[in-house]
Design a protein around this motif. Structure first.
Motif, PDB file in Angstrom:
ATOM      1  N   GLU A  60      13.943  42.612  -4.681  1.00 38.11           N
ATOM      2  CA  GLU A  60      13.786  42.960  -6.104  1.00 38.11           C
ATOM      3  C   GLU A  60      12.866  44.171  -6.312  1.00 38.11           C
ATOM      4  OE1 GLU A  60      14.701  40.593  -9.177  1.00 38.11           O
ATOM      5  OE2 GLU A  60      14.409  38.649  -8.200  1.00 38.11           O
ATOM      6  N   HIS A 106      20.125  50.548 -17.442  1.00 39.54           N
ATOM      7  CA  HIS A 106      19.301  49.338 -17.518  1.00 39.54           C
ATOM      8  C   HIS A 106      17.979  49.635 -18.222  1.00 39.54           C
ATOM      9  CE1 HIS A 106      16.225  46.519 -15.843  1.00 39.54           C
ATOM     10  NE2 HIS A 106      17.084  45.689 -16.380  1.00 39.54           N
ATOM     11  N   ARG A 110      16.966  47.848 -21.682  1.00 40.56           N
ATOM     12  CA  ARG A 110      15.812  46.941 -21.660  1.00 40.56           C
ATOM     13  C   ARG A 110      14.766  47.373 -22.704  1.00 40.56           C
ATOM     14  NH1 ARG A 110      13.779  42.823 -17.665  1.00 40.56           N
ATOM     15  NH2 ARG A 110      11.549  42.862 -17.948  1.00 40.56           N
ATOM     16  N   ALA A 262      20.908  33.215 -22.500  1.00 41.71           N
ATOM     17  CA  ALA A 262      19.757  33.103 -21.587  1.00 41.71           C
ATOM     18  C   ALA A 262      18.549  32.610 -22.360  1.00 41.71           C
ATOM     19  CB  ALA A 262      19.451  34.456 -20.961  1.00 41.71           C
ATOM     20  N   GLY A 263      18.565  32.839 -23.660  1.00 38.95           N
ATOM     21  CA  GLY A 263      17.400  32.510 -24.475  1.00 38.95           C
ATOM     22  C   GLY A 263      17.186  31.042 -24.745  1.00 38.95           C
ATOM     23  N   THR A 266      18.249  28.017 -20.427  1.00 39.09           N
ATOM     24  CA  THR A 266      17.206  28.017 -19.396  1.00 39.09           C
ATOM     25  C   THR A 266      16.008  27.170 -19.815  1.00 39.09           C
ATOM     26  OG1 THR A 266      16.467  30.009 -20.503  1.00 39.09           O
ATOM     27  CG2 THR A 266      17.737  30.301 -18.479  1.00 39.09           C
ATOM     28  N   PRO A 308      15.885  26.757 -13.522  1.00 43.68           N
ATOM     29  CA  PRO A 308      17.149  26.673 -14.270  1.00 43.68           C
ATOM     30  C   PRO A 308      18.155  27.762 -13.924  1.00 43.68           C
ATOM     31  CG  PRO A 308      15.385  27.454 -15.689  1.00 43.68           C
ATOM     32  CD  PRO A 308      14.734  27.031 -14.402  1.00 43.68           C
ATOM     33  N   PHE A 312      20.796  34.832  -8.572  1.00 45.73           N
ATOM     34  CA  PHE A 312      21.526  36.015  -9.026  1.00 45.73           C
ATOM     35  C   PHE A 312      21.966  36.749  -7.768  1.00 45.73           C
ATOM     36  CE2 PHE A 312      19.827  35.928 -13.473  1.00 45.73           C
ATOM     37  CZ  PHE A 312      21.037  36.106 -14.104  1.00 45.73           C
ATOM     38  N   ARG A 314      23.077  40.393  -5.712  1.00 46.18           N
ATOM     39  CA  ARG A 314      22.888  41.840  -5.637  1.00 46.18           C
ATOM     40  C   ARG A 314      23.893  42.370  -4.619  1.00 46.18           C
ATOM     41  NH1 ARG A 314      19.762  40.513  -9.273  1.00 46.18           N
ATOM     42  NH2 ARG A 314      17.604  41.172  -9.491  1.00 46.18           N
ATOM     43  N   TYR A 337      16.852  31.534  -6.102  1.00 52.35           N
ATOM     44  CA  TYR A 337      15.567  31.143  -6.706  1.00 52.35           C
ATOM     45  C   TYR A 337      15.291  29.664  -6.443  1.00 52.35           C
ATOM     46  CZ  TYR A 337      16.231  35.614  -9.018  1.00 52.35           C
ATOM     47  OH  TYR A 337      16.440  36.951  -9.262  1.00 52.35           O
ATOM     48  N   ALA A 364      10.780  31.651 -10.533  1.00 50.90           N
ATOM     49  CA  ALA A 364      11.997  31.249 -11.250  1.00 50.90           C
ATOM     50  C   ALA A 364      12.391  32.249 -12.341  1.00 50.90           C
ATOM     51  CB  ALA A 364      11.817  29.857 -11.849  1.00 50.90           C
ATOM     52  N   PHE A 365      11.473  33.131 -12.740  1.00 50.53           N
ATOM     53  CA  PHE A 365      11.810  34.183 -13.708  1.00 50.53           C
ATOM     54  C   PHE A 365      12.282  35.451 -12.994  1.00 50.53           C
ATOM     55  CE2 PHE A 365       8.554  32.095 -16.626  1.00 50.53           C
ATOM     56  CZ  PHE A 365       9.468  31.691 -17.586  1.00 50.53           C
ATOM     57  N   GLY A 366      12.419  35.405 -11.673  1.00 50.41           N
ATOM     58  CA  GLY A 366      12.780  36.606 -10.932  1.00 50.41           C
ATOM     59  C   GLY A 366      11.555  37.497 -10.773  1.00 50.41           C
ATOM     60  N   TYR A 367      11.824  38.773 -10.483  1.00 53.94           N
ATOM     61  CA  TYR A 367      10.723  39.670 -10.136  1.00 53.94           C
ATOM     62  C   TYR A 367      11.223  41.096 -10.281  1.00 53.94           C
ATOM     63  CZ  TYR A 367       6.977  41.653  -7.230  1.00 53.94           C
ATOM     64  OH  TYR A 367       5.913  42.373  -6.771  1.00 53.94           O
ATOM     65  N   HIS A 370      14.220  43.638 -13.165  1.00 57.86           N
ATOM     66  CA  HIS A 370      15.067  42.739 -13.950  1.00 57.86           C
ATOM     67  C   HIS A 370      14.337  41.447 -14.324  1.00 57.86           C
ATOM     68  CE1 HIS A 370      19.026  44.742 -13.836  1.00 57.86           C
ATOM     69  NE2 HIS A 370      18.587  45.250 -12.695  1.00 57.86           N
ATOM     70  N   CYS A 372      12.670  38.335 -15.900  1.00 60.29           N
ATOM     71  CA  CYS A 372      13.091  37.767 -17.181  1.00 60.29           C
ATOM     72  C   CYS A 372      12.372  38.383 -18.375  1.00 60.29           C
ATOM     73  CB  CYS A 372      12.821  36.252 -17.166  1.00 60.29           C
ATOM     74  SG  CYS A 372      13.247  35.497 -18.733  1.00 60.29           S
TER      75      CYS A 372
HETATM   76  C1  HEM Z   1      12.411  28.879 -18.408  1.00 55.90           C
HETATM   77  C2  HEM Z   1      13.098  29.814 -19.013  1.00 55.90           C
HETATM   78  C3  HEM Z   1      13.759  30.988 -18.333  1.00 55.90           C
HETATM   79  C4  HEM Z   1      13.995  31.234 -16.997  1.00 55.90           C
HETATM   80  C5  HEM Z   1      13.625  30.369 -15.800  1.00 55.90           C
HETATM   81  C6  HEM Z   1      14.656  32.522 -16.913  1.00 55.90           C
HETATM   82  C7  HEM Z   1      15.058  33.115 -15.720  1.00 55.90           C
HETATM   83  C8  HEM Z   1      15.544  34.392 -15.622  1.00 55.90           C
HETATM   84  C9  HEM Z   1      15.891  35.060 -14.377  1.00 55.90           C
HETATM   85  C10 HEM Z   1      15.804  34.431 -12.990  1.00 55.90           C
HETATM   86  C11 HEM Z   1      16.300  36.305 -14.654  1.00 55.90           C
HETATM   87  C12 HEM Z   1      16.754  37.380 -13.658  1.00 55.90           C
HETATM   88  C13 HEM Z   1      15.518  38.032 -13.092  1.00 55.90           C
HETATM   89  C14 HEM Z   1      15.747  38.966 -11.945  1.00 55.90           C
HETATM   90  O1  HEM Z   1      16.891  39.403 -11.706  1.00 55.90           O
HETATM   91  O2  HEM Z   1      14.747  39.290 -11.261  1.00 55.90           O
HETATM   92  C15 HEM Z   1      16.243  36.445 -16.099  1.00 55.90           C
HETATM   93  C16 HEM Z   1      16.599  37.575 -16.776  1.00 55.90           C
HETATM   94  C17 HEM Z   1      16.663  37.635 -18.147  1.00 55.90           C
HETATM   95  N1  HEM Z   1      16.236  36.688 -19.058  1.00 55.90           N
HETATM   96 FE1  HEM Z   1      15.446  34.897 -18.624  1.00 55.90          FE
HETATM   97  N2  HEM Z   1      14.808  33.018 -18.182  1.00 55.90           N
HETATM   98  C18 HEM Z   1      14.258  32.132 -19.074  1.00 55.90           C
HETATM   99  C19 HEM Z   1      14.184  32.271 -20.448  1.00 55.90           C
HETATM  100  C20 HEM Z   1      14.634  33.360 -21.150  1.00 55.90           C
HETATM  101  C21 HEM Z   1      14.527  33.521 -22.576  1.00 55.90           C
HETATM  102  C22 HEM Z   1      13.834  32.559 -23.534  1.00 55.90           C
HETATM  103  C23 HEM Z   1      15.129  34.711 -22.871  1.00 55.90           C
HETATM  104  C24 HEM Z   1      15.343  35.382 -24.202  1.00 55.90           C
HETATM  105  C25 HEM Z   1      14.436  35.563 -25.083  1.00 55.90           C
HETATM  106  C26 HEM Z   1      15.582  35.299 -21.630  1.00 55.90           C
HETATM  107  C27 HEM Z   1      16.227  36.520 -21.518  1.00 55.90           C
HETATM  108  C28 HEM Z   1      16.488  37.150 -20.315  1.00 55.90           C
HETATM  109  C29 HEM Z   1      17.078  38.475 -20.230  1.00 55.90           C
HETATM  110  C30 HEM Z   1      17.499  39.354 -21.400  1.00 55.90           C
HETATM  111  C31 HEM Z   1      17.181  38.777 -18.862  1.00 55.90           C
HETATM  112  C32 HEM Z   1      17.742  40.046 -18.220  1.00 55.90           C
HETATM  113  C33 HEM Z   1      16.614  40.991 -17.840  1.00 55.90           C
HETATM  114  C34 HEM Z   1      17.054  42.198 -17.062  1.00 55.90           C
HETATM  115  O3  HEM Z   1      18.052  42.159 -16.335  1.00 55.90           O
HETATM  116  O4  HEM Z   1      16.389  43.235 -17.206  1.00 55.90           O
HETATM  117  N3  HEM Z   1      15.281  34.435 -20.612  1.00 55.90           N
HETATM  118  N4  HEM Z   1      15.771  35.274 -16.659  1.00 55.90           N
END
Ligand code: HEM
Length: 423
Positions: A60, A106, A110, A262-263, A266, A308, A312, A314, A337, A364-367, A370, A372
């Protein structure tokens, strides 16, 4: 360099994720014996399994070498890949969203939403979100002594929060929930569009029909917010410009869809899983009631525990060595993850739910680029819900067997029956 086929099959099997342990066991063996090796499950293009925490960070950190947009960003069958490319006119992803684009596109996309979701930007939302949490807690307390915490609370509260932030009217929430579940759970007969067992082609067709419905709905959203702009996220998306031009149709749809889906799914899965963990560990309730500042650590551990977003994908843009392995240009890579959040090299007792991890290095939110976008909002809304709920609970225990969604992508507990008493 190849992962034994039974393990490769398990880590893509939606039923194995629903069962839980088989996937964790498979990844434990993979981390120990085949770290960074190729899996070749039936019907899929072979891919490298990146299952260690450090290796995911390494990938990442290099978004120019490991692209999102050249191949499907989630596991897919070869057969479906062909159909998606046919439907989209050559693109590997049905939805062109932040997670399926790279480079300048991107960065530009973003930047549309990023300023509205920083820790500083979400702080002022706390009061409104707390008011929503209070409503859902009051509703749950009325159901005492029993409820299905997943369907009665965990799947509804984050939905209301995100729809409020996006600017979606309450009347449309049920529709958004249904479409999100169809999108993420096309293989689960309880949640998919046709509400039955479907083969991959039928699942993809269901997805296409869901997409059409979403496109119709969001077409109206664009018109509404261009006529009357507000500070809501959907309005920022509708009115965003890149080099003086509005986002094109695919960019607009992709953005609305990822923000809406995604909002909440998860966060809902994480919240449901947190209650499952709590119901099995009465000491956590005592600890957090004695010291509410521990709720933040409880939330962080719930994110690590549930994971959750399972993976992903690549693909490599050029030949490169990673952790001693020769990756070739075009190779597909699974960032697991699920596996990285159980990595023994990073977490003491990874299979225990512990709120004393300091720091909790969950990934879990990635790194990286991209990472989260919604992470600060997600953490805040979950903390608020537990802060509002826990003081009311005298005890909570499982009142049946929880069940997880049948899926290998975005998923978690879909039923968490509990019995509870009140203070
Ligand atoms: C516990 C809750 C959540 C988890 C575990 C989670 C997890 C993730 C992961 C794993 C990714 C990809 C990261 C990567 O590729 O490194 C991601 C991307 C993203 N998440 Fe979340 N997410 C959560 C909640 C949310 C919420 C609440 C929102 C909206 C407000 C959201 C919007 C997004 C968006 C827009 C991306 C794409 C970002 C990008 O590609 O630049 N997510 N999330």
């Amino acid at each position: 360099m190849h992962i034994p086929s039974h393990l490769a099959q398990t880590i893509v099997d939606p039923h194995a994720y629903a069962a839980g342990d088989p996937v964790d066991d498979a990844f434990r063996t993979i981390r120990a014996n085949h770290p960074l090796a190729i899996a070749e499950p039936e019907g899929m293009e072979p891919f490298w399994v990146v299952g260690r925490h450090a290796d995911i960070m390494e990938v990442e950190r290099q978004p120019d070498v490991f692209h999102n947009g050249d191949k499907s960003t989630f596991l897919t069958l070869k057969e479906n890949d062909g159909m998606v490319r046919f439907i989209t006119g050559g693109e590997p992803n049905l939805i062109r969203s932040l997670v399926s684009v790279d480079g300048q596109e991107h960065k530009d996309l973003r930047a549309v939403v990023f300023p509205s979701v920083t820790p500083k930007a979400v702080r002022p939302m706390e009061e409104d979100i707390r008011a929503i949490a209070k409503q859902f807690v009051a509703d749950m307390l009325e159901r005492a002594p029993k409820c299905d915490f997943a369907t009665d609370v965990a799947f509804l509260y984050p939905l209301r929060v995100i729809m409020t932030v996006l600017g979606v009217p309450q009347d449309d929430e049920a529709f958004m929930l249904k479409l999100t579940q169809e999108l993420f759970s096309s293989g689960d007969p309880e949640l998919n569009r046709d509400r039955k067992e479907v083969n991959p082609a039928e699942a993809l067709d269901g997805l296409r029909r869901t997409m059409e419905e979403l496109e119709n709905y969001f077409g109206g959203v664009t018109e509404k917010f261009r006529a009357n702009p507000t500070a809501h996220i959907n309005s920022l998306i509708a009115n965003a410009t890149i080099n003086g031009e509005f986002l094109n149709r695919r960019q607009l749809m992709g953005y609305y869809i990822i923000a809406a889906t995604a909002g909440h799914d998860t966060t809902s899965n994480t919240t449901a899983g947190a209650m499952w963990a709590l119901a099995e560990r009465p000491h956590l309730l005592d600890e957090m009631q004695a010291d509410p500042s521990k709720v933040a650590a409880f939330v962080e551990e719930s994110i690590r525990w549930v994971v959750p977003v399972k993976h992903f994908m690549r693909s490599a843009t050029r030949d490169i060595e990673l952790a001693g392995q020769a990756i070739k240009a075009g190779d597909w890579m699974m960032l697991s993850y699920q596996s990285a959040n159980r990595d023994e090299a990073v977490f003491v007792d990874p299979f225990d739910y512990r709120i004393d991890r300091e720091p909790n290095r969950q990934i879990a939110f990635g790194y990286g680029q991209h990472v989260c976008l919604g992470q600060h909002l997600a953490r805040m809304e979950m903390r608020i819900l537990w802060e509002e709920l826990l003081p009311h609970l005298k005890s909570v225990e499982l009142a049946g067997t929880p069940r997880r969604t049948i899926s290998n992508f975005v998923c978690g507990p879909k039923h968490v029956p509990i019995r509870f008493t009140l203070n």
